[in-house]
Design a protein around this motif. Structure first.
Motif, mmCIF file in Angstrom:
data_model
loop_
_atom_site.group_PDB
_atom_site.id
_atom_site.type_symbol
_atom_site.label_atom_id
_atom_site.label_comp_id
_atom_site.label_asym_id
_atom_site.label_seq_id
_atom_site.Cartn_x
_atom_site.Cartn_y
_atom_site.Cartn_z
ATOM 1 N N GLY A 3 -1.598 12.863 55.960
ATOM 2 C CA GLY A 3 -1.858 12.618 57.371
ATOM 3 C C GLY A 3 -2.548 11.318 57.681
ATOM 4 N N LEU A 4 -3.038 10.591 56.652
ATOM 5 C CA LEU A 4 -3.726 9.318 56.866
ATOM 6 C C LEU A 4 -2.807 8.176 56.451
ATOM 7 N N ARG A 21 2.595 -0.688 79.232
ATOM 8 C CA ARG A 21 2.181 -1.417 78.040
ATOM 9 C C ARG A 21 0.745 -1.032 77.700
ATOM 10 N N TYR A 22 0.498 -0.829 76.416
ATOM 11 C CA TYR A 22 -0.833 -0.458 75.949
ATOM 12 C C TYR A 22 -1.245 -1.436 74.851
ATOM 13 N N HIS A 23 -2.233 -2.253 75.156
ATOM 14 C CA HIS A 23 -2.719 -3.252 74.195
ATOM 15 C C HIS A 23 -4.034 -2.753 73.601
ATOM 16 N N TYR A 24 -4.137 -2.810 72.265
ATOM 17 C CA TYR A 24 -5.402 -2.402 71.649
ATOM 18 C C TYR A 24 -5.691 -3.236 70.414
ATOM 19 N N ASP A 25 -6.985 -3.245 70.055
ATOM 20 C CA ASP A 25 -7.463 -4.061 68.942
ATOM 21 C C ASP A 25 -8.610 -3.304 68.277
ATOM 22 N N SER A 26 -9.507 -4.014 67.597
ATOM 23 C CA SER A 26 -10.570 -3.337 66.856
ATOM 24 C C SER A 26 -11.595 -2.653 67.760
ATOM 25 N N SER A 27 -11.562 -2.913 69.046
ATOM 26 C CA SER A 27 -12.533 -2.302 69.951
ATOM 27 C C SER A 27 -11.994 -1.057 70.648
ATOM 28 N N ARG A 28 -10.701 -0.757 70.463
ATOM 29 C CA ARG A 28 -10.093 0.372 71.161
ATOM 30 C C ARG A 28 -9.209 1.183 70.218
ATOM 31 N N TYR A 29 -9.065 2.454 70.499
ATOM 32 C CA TYR A 29 -8.158 3.304 69.733
ATOM 33 C C TYR A 29 -7.000 3.743 70.615
ATOM 34 N N LEU A 30 -5.902 4.119 69.983
ATOM 35 C CA LEU A 30 -4.715 4.605 70.686
ATOM 36 C C LEU A 30 -4.539 6.081 70.368
ATOM 37 N N LEU A 31 -4.476 6.910 71.392
ATOM 38 C CA LEU A 31 -4.268 8.341 71.212
ATOM 39 C C LEU A 31 -2.871 8.715 71.699
ATOM 40 N N THR A 32 -2.102 9.388 70.836
ATOM 41 C CA THR A 32 -0.771 9.872 71.174
ATOM 42 C C THR A 32 -0.776 11.383 71.012
ATOM 43 N N THR A 33 -0.333 12.109 72.043
ATOM 44 C CA THR A 33 -0.471 13.566 72.011
ATOM 45 C C THR A 33 0.854 14.309 71.991
ATOM 46 N N LEU A 79 -2.607 14.268 64.048
ATOM 47 C CA LEU A 79 -3.388 15.328 64.687
ATOM 48 C C LEU A 79 -2.532 16.582 64.790
ATOM 49 N N ASP A 80 -2.918 17.614 64.057
ATOM 50 C CA ASP A 80 -2.215 18.892 64.089
ATOM 51 C C ASP A 80 -2.645 19.656 65.340
ATOM 52 N N PRO A 81 -1.702 19.958 66.264
ATOM 53 C CA PRO A 81 -2.088 20.669 67.491
ATOM 54 C C PRO A 81 -2.812 21.985 67.225
ATOM 55 N N THR A 82 -2.450 22.666 66.138
ATOM 56 C CA THR A 82 -3.133 23.925 65.804
ATOM 57 C C THR A 82 -4.596 23.674 65.491
ATOM 58 N N LEU A 83 -4.879 22.601 64.757
ATOM 59 C CA LEU A 83 -6.259 22.265 64.429
ATOM 60 C C LEU A 83 -7.014 21.813 65.677
ATOM 61 N N VAL A 84 -6.341 21.055 66.539
ATOM 62 C CA VAL A 84 -6.970 20.642 67.799
ATOM 63 C C VAL A 84 -7.367 21.876 68.606
ATOM 64 N N SER A 85 -6.484 22.869 68.663
ATOM 65 C CA SER A 85 -6.792 24.097 69.394
ATOM 66 C C SER A 85 -7.990 24.812 68.786
ATOM 67 N N ALA A 86 -8.051 24.843 67.446
ATOM 68 C CA ALA A 86 -9.164 25.523 66.777
ATOM 69 C C ALA A 86 -10.488 24.836 67.074
ATOM 70 N N HIS A 105 -5.581 19.047 77.559
ATOM 71 C CA HIS A 105 -4.522 19.458 78.472
ATOM 72 C C HIS A 105 -3.218 19.714 77.734
ATOM 73 N N LEU A 106 -3.000 18.971 76.677
ATOM 74 C CA LEU A 106 -1.726 19.067 75.991
ATOM 75 C C LEU A 106 -1.673 20.185 74.959
ATOM 76 N N VAL A 107 -2.768 20.900 74.742
ATOM 77 C CA VAL A 107 -2.720 22.044 73.823
ATOM 78 C C VAL A 107 -3.155 23.335 74.493
ATOM 79 N N MET A 108 -3.659 23.266 75.706
ATOM 80 C CA MET A 108 -4.102 24.471 76.400
ATOM 81 C C MET A 108 -2.912 25.253 76.932
#
Length: 314
Positions: free
Chosen positions: A42-43, A79-91, A116-123, A194-197
């Motif tokens: 996963g990494l 468009r989503y721009h990111y660098d060392s100061s920001r993270y990108l989350l995809t759900t 990110l495993d949705p089951t683990l996120v829910s837990a 919101h995406l796992v509830m």
């Protein structure tokens, strides 16, 4: 009081800078050539020494952190721009276009991505339900936010496990849970929740995405899918685009064209055979849509990609 706050902020900035420098060093040691590796389940670690042209790919639910360089992700018209100061989350798992903007031999682009495993996120949500903030957010499946010190510290401890594979079996699940908790408590926590509830339309859209991913080469009737999900056609169209920035038909078309490109490159299929494999019955229609997405006809595109691969190897 102000002086104390300033000193605390300065110490926090120094700690974050030290963490970034450690991540740069550790990832550079782990991946010494351009490409992507998965040293732990996963990494994913990535490195490139030259700015890249746009890359079409399908990304799973994940969080991505750049430790050196910068990148841009395109989803629909956004468009989503990111660098060392920001993270990108995809759900939600979906096709996207990305491009490394800053990279050089002296300062290579270095990044990590954790699935990110949705089951683990829910837990984790259940365990942390009493402390989670209750704000609302839009339901887009992708966005960027600033990296805070707690989240960065957790990623440092995760990457340190590369040097301790025996410890990784025990500690990686714990650190991953902490990272998910930090995300849930952070700026994009409401989106992730919101995406796992249960309830609302987003779980239905996740199901629709899964169906389209599995059956992308089959004829698509939105009326059938809407009926199976218990939604009206107009509601499915509206909510699907709100999450993915694409209509269901556009989503399926992008999946088909990306798979056809992979087949031509990896299995040496001609354009007509690849088109048929991914569900196209009309080769000329396939060629038009392929050129619309990738900018050139299939044969020229594959030739160009193969030449670029030979140049990078040479």
């Amino acid at each position: 009081m102000d002086m104390g706050n300033d000193q605390q902020a300065q110490r926090e900035a120094q700690r974050m800078q030290a963490n970034r420098e450690e991540l740069v060093w550790r990832i550079a040691q782990a991946i010494r050539e351009d490409g992507t590796i998965q040293p732990l389940t996963g990494l994913h670690l990535s490195r490139t020494t030259v700015p890249r042209k746009r890359v079409h790919s399908v990304v799973e639910p994940s969080v991505a952190v750049i430790v050196q360089g910068s990148k841009e992700v395109l989803l629909g018209d956004n468009r989503y721009h990111y660098d060392s100061s920001r993270y990108l989350l995809t759900t939600v798992e979906m096709p996207r276009i990305s491009q490394v903007l800053e990279a050089s031999k002296e300062r290579p682009y270095l990044a990590l991505r954790l699935a990110l495993d949705p089951t683990l996120v829910s837990a984790v949500m259940v365990d942390a339900s009493r402390s989670l903030p209750r704000e609302h957010t839009d339901i887009r499946a992708i966005d960027v936010s600033p990296v805070d010190g707690h989240l960065l510290d957790a990623f440092v401890r995760l990457v340190r496990l590369l040097d301790a594979p025996d410890e990784a079996q025990v500690l990686m699940p714990l650190i991953t849970r902490e990272i998910i908790y930090r995300l849930l408590m952070g700026e994009q926590g409401a989106r992730l929740r919101h995406l796992v509830m249960e309830g609302g339309y987003t779980p239905h859209i996740a199901t629709a995405v899964k169906r389209l991913r599995q059956d992308f080469d089959q004829p698509f009737r939105i009326e059938t899918l809407a009926h199976e999900l218990g939604m009206s056609v107009s509601s499915l169209q509206h909510h699907f685009k709100a999450v993915t920035a694409m209509s269901p038909l556009q989503f399926q078309k992008r999946l088909r064209l990306q798979e056809a490109r992979r087949l031509m490159l990896s299995e040496d299929l001609d354009a007509a055979s690849a088109a048929y494999r991914v569900g196209y019955q009309d080769a000329s229609h396939f060629n038009r849509e392929y050129k619309s997405l990738f900018g050139v006809p299939p044969i020229r595109d594959v030739q160009r990609l193969r030449e670029a691969t030979r140049e990078s190897i040479g």
